[in-house]
Enzyme design. Structure first.
Site, PDB file in Angstrom:
ATOM      1  N   HIS A  67       1.012  -1.533  -0.147  1.00  0.00           N
ATOM      2  CA  HIS A  67      -0.199  -0.739  -0.397  1.00  0.00           C
ATOM      3  C   HIS A  67       0.718   1.213  -0.090  1.00  0.00           C
ATOM      4  CE1 HIS A  67      -3.820   1.935   2.222  1.00  0.00           C
ATOM      5  NE2 HIS A  67      -3.146   3.603   0.956  1.00  0.00           N
ATOM      6  N   HIS A  69       1.403   5.310  -2.315  1.00  0.00           N
ATOM      7  CA  HIS A  69       1.334   6.002  -3.347  1.00  0.00           C
ATOM      8  C   HIS A  69       2.702   7.127  -3.795  1.00  0.00           C
ATOM      9  CE1 HIS A  69      -2.713   6.548  -2.025  1.00  0.00           C
ATOM     10  NE2 HIS A  69      -2.034   5.678  -0.432  1.00  0.00           N
ATOM     11  N   LEU A  70       2.745   5.995  -5.331  1.00  0.00           N
ATOM     12  CA  LEU A  70       3.476   7.157  -6.192  1.00  0.00           C
ATOM     13  C   LEU A  70       3.875   7.816  -6.485  1.00  0.00           C
ATOM     14  CD1 LEU A  70       5.139   3.590  -7.295  1.00  0.00           C
ATOM     15  CD2 LEU A  70       5.796   5.056  -4.896  1.00  0.00           C
ATOM     16  N   ARG A  71       2.299   8.719  -6.897  1.00  0.00           N
ATOM     17  CA  ARG A  71       1.696  10.108  -7.301  1.00  0.00           C
ATOM     18  C   ARG A  71       1.873   9.961  -8.952  1.00  0.00           C
ATOM     19  NH1 ARG A  71      -1.515  10.824  -2.487  1.00  0.00           N
ATOM     20  NH2 ARG A  71      -0.407  11.670  -0.543  1.00  0.00           N
ATOM     21  N   HIS A 186     -10.739   1.298   2.171  1.00  0.00           N
ATOM     22  CA  HIS A 186     -10.690   2.021   2.656  1.00  0.00           C
ATOM     23  C   HIS A 186     -11.895   2.631   3.252  1.00  0.00           C
ATOM     24  CE1 HIS A 186      -9.248   6.490   3.389  1.00  0.00           C
ATOM     25  NE2 HIS A 186     -10.152   6.445   2.845  1.00  0.00           N
ATOM     26  N   HIS A 239      -5.212  -0.420   6.439  1.00  0.00           N
ATOM     27  CA  HIS A 239      -4.699   1.019   7.630  1.00  0.00           C
ATOM     28  C   HIS A 239      -5.682   1.262   8.376  1.00  0.00           C
ATOM     29  CE1 HIS A 239      -7.121   3.661   4.794  1.00  0.00           C
ATOM     30  NE2 HIS A 239      -6.702   3.629   4.419  1.00  0.00           N
ATOM     31  N   ASP A 312       1.830   2.672   3.144  1.00  0.00           N
ATOM     32  CA  ASP A 312       0.233   3.521   3.158  1.00  0.00           C
ATOM     33  C   ASP A 312       1.273   5.207   3.058  1.00  0.00           C
ATOM     34  OD1 ASP A 312      -1.780   5.444   2.002  1.00  0.00           O
ATOM     35  OD2 ASP A 312      -2.783   5.305   4.090  1.00  0.00           O
ATOM     36  N   HIS A 316       3.587  14.284   0.455  1.00  0.00           N
ATOM     37  CA  HIS A 316       3.471  15.444  -0.206  1.00  0.00           C
ATOM     38  C   HIS A 316       4.364  16.565  -0.518  1.00  0.00           C
ATOM     39  CE1 HIS A 316      -1.259  14.411  -0.299  1.00  0.00           C
ATOM     40  NE2 HIS A 316      -1.164  13.712   1.160  1.00  0.00           N
TER      41      HIS A 316
HETATM   42 ZN   LIG Z   1      -6.432   4.625   2.071  1.00  0.00          ZN
END
Ligand SMILES: [Zn+2]
Length: 432
Positions: A67, A69-71, A186, A239, A312, A316
């Site tokens: 899990h 986020h590579l954006r 989620h 999560h 997760d 940012h």
């Molecule tokens: Zn999530």
């Protein structure tokens, strides 16, 4: 030519480590040739091999993060696949699964293939895309899951939101089952969140910030567990952050529902009290909870209710966080602190053995999604992480390889450090 790697493929000899081999922990050497594990244990020799001295270090299966986020595509100012993979390697990860909330959303084969191509350019760390459940993450029309699976999606998730309509979620579970895909939930009821910024409780009152009830998480966990049982379809809950959420999953598992779940390192360490001072780096979704929740999550991890740990990782840009608490983006840049937080909280404290922790960080997450697990055995792809169990280091986000420097752990001293990461027989991270 592989970009972003430190060494081309060559033979590597890891000397004298404590090796967490598939057959049990053993002392000795590991020889890697042609990207695969050639020999384990005893004293190995290889002329011309790169030698890594590993006396006093743990040699473990590469870590697997299901899990993150590579954006990329769309939010490259926060992270791109190359910077994300470099940060993952520094964190000891040799496989990462990236969520679909990019721009465009990963809801079709073109985006899935784009991510895979960019990941290949970035080097040998495996990047496995998670595709969306619904088109545009809008919660309405289901994606072409069969086609997405064919081009390499390993699961489906609208992560960032729950599928708001329960009937749509039921259909998604039943449809995903046709293609052997796990649906990752989620768990967050956006109506119940109602503008909440942190955990609803003593600290939200003390700080005067609107709180989010834990029921926002727990009602969706209960709903999705019931739907998974109804359809006998695989559900994975992302999560988990509350004691009650873990308890619902414990009961669902006892009743035989095909459900697994994860928690993230920050829920095992930080609590809502950390929001004192209004540091926007403590803002994360679901929010940091109480000491009681944290202790219950550790217990649930130990008894197997929580199957695995996932970062997760949510990088940012400074501008997304350097604003008042209400306006700040939610998320923590997690790759580069994940292992050490877990080592500090779980192993250094004596609660877990190293073997138990590495199961939660490598083998179990791979099992959850049904992807190849890194294995320290002869013939396997050489995905290996080398850990210094005694190292102490202080978190300095300016040294992160991730573009996201957002972490509430800045200035904290952690135990255990990743020294080398080897993916597909290539050294992808070399520590000091
Ligand atoms: Zn999530």
């Amino acid at each position: 030519m592989m970009k972003g790697t430190i060494n081309p493929v060559s033979n590597i000899l890891i000397k004298g480590g404590r090796v967490l081999a598939s057959g049990g922990t053993t002392e000795g050497d590991v020889l890697i040739a042609g990207g695969r594990i050639e020999a384990i244990g005893g004293e190995q020799r290889a002329d011309g091999a790169d030698v890594i001295q590993a006396a006093g270090l743990w040699v473990v299966p590469g870590l697997v993060d299901i899990h993150c986020h590579l954006r990329e595509p769309g939010f490259e100012h926060k992270e791109d696949i190359a910077s994300g993979v470099a940060a993952a390697a520094k964190g000891g990860f040799t496989t990462v699964c990236c969520m679909a909330n990019t721009n465009p959303v990963n809801d079709n084969a073109v985006v899935t293939e784009f991510i895979k191509r960019r990941a290949e350019e970035a080097g040998p760390v495996r990047v496995l895309p998670v595709a969306a459940v619904t088109k545009g993450l809008m919660g309405e029309e289901l994606t072409e899951m069969g086609e997405l699976r064919e081009v390499g999606a390993v699961a489906v998730s609208d992560d960032g939101k729950s599928v708001r309509n329960a009937q749509r979620m039921r259909l998604a579970l039943s449809y995903a089952k046709c293609f052997g895909l796990v649906v990752i939930s989620h768990p967050e009821d956006e109506d119940l969140v109602d503008g909440g910024l942190m955990n609803e409780g003593y600290w939200s009152t003390a700080l005067g910030l609107p709180g989010t009830t834990r029921a926002a998480e727990e009602t969706i966990i209960a709903r999705d567990c019931m739907l998974a049982a109804l359809e006998n379809a695989r559900l994975h809950v992302a999560h988990v952050s509350t004691a009650g959420g873990a308890e619902i999953i414990r009961q669902a598992k006892r009743a035989g529902a095909p459900v697994t779940c994860e928690t993230a390192p920050h829920y095992l360490y930080a609590t809502d009290e950390w929001a004192q001072g209004y540091d926007a780096n403590t803002k994360v979704n679901p929010p940091l909870r109480t000491v009681g929740d944290r202790d219950a999550l550790i217990e649930a991890l130990k008894d197997g209710t929580i199957d695995c740990i996932a970062t997760d990782h949510a990088p940012h840009h400074l501008d997304d966080k350097n604003v008042e608490y209400a306006l700040a983006a939610s998320g923590i840049s997690g790759f580069e602190t994940a292992f050490s937080i877990c080592w500090t909280v779980l192993v250094k404290s004596g609660r877990f053995t190293p073997e138990q922790l590495f199961d939660k960080l490598s083998l179990s997450p791979a099992r959850v999604l049904g992807i190849d697990a890194p294995a320290l055995e002869v013939g396997s792809r050489a995905d290996i992480t080398i850990i210094d169990p005694e190292a102490e280091w202080t978190v300095d986000p300016s040294k992160f390889l991730s573009r996201g420097k957002n972490t509430p752990f800045a200035g904290r001293t952690l135990s255990g450090e990743v020294k080398r990461t080897i993916a597909g027989g290539v050294v992808v991270y070399r520590g000091e």
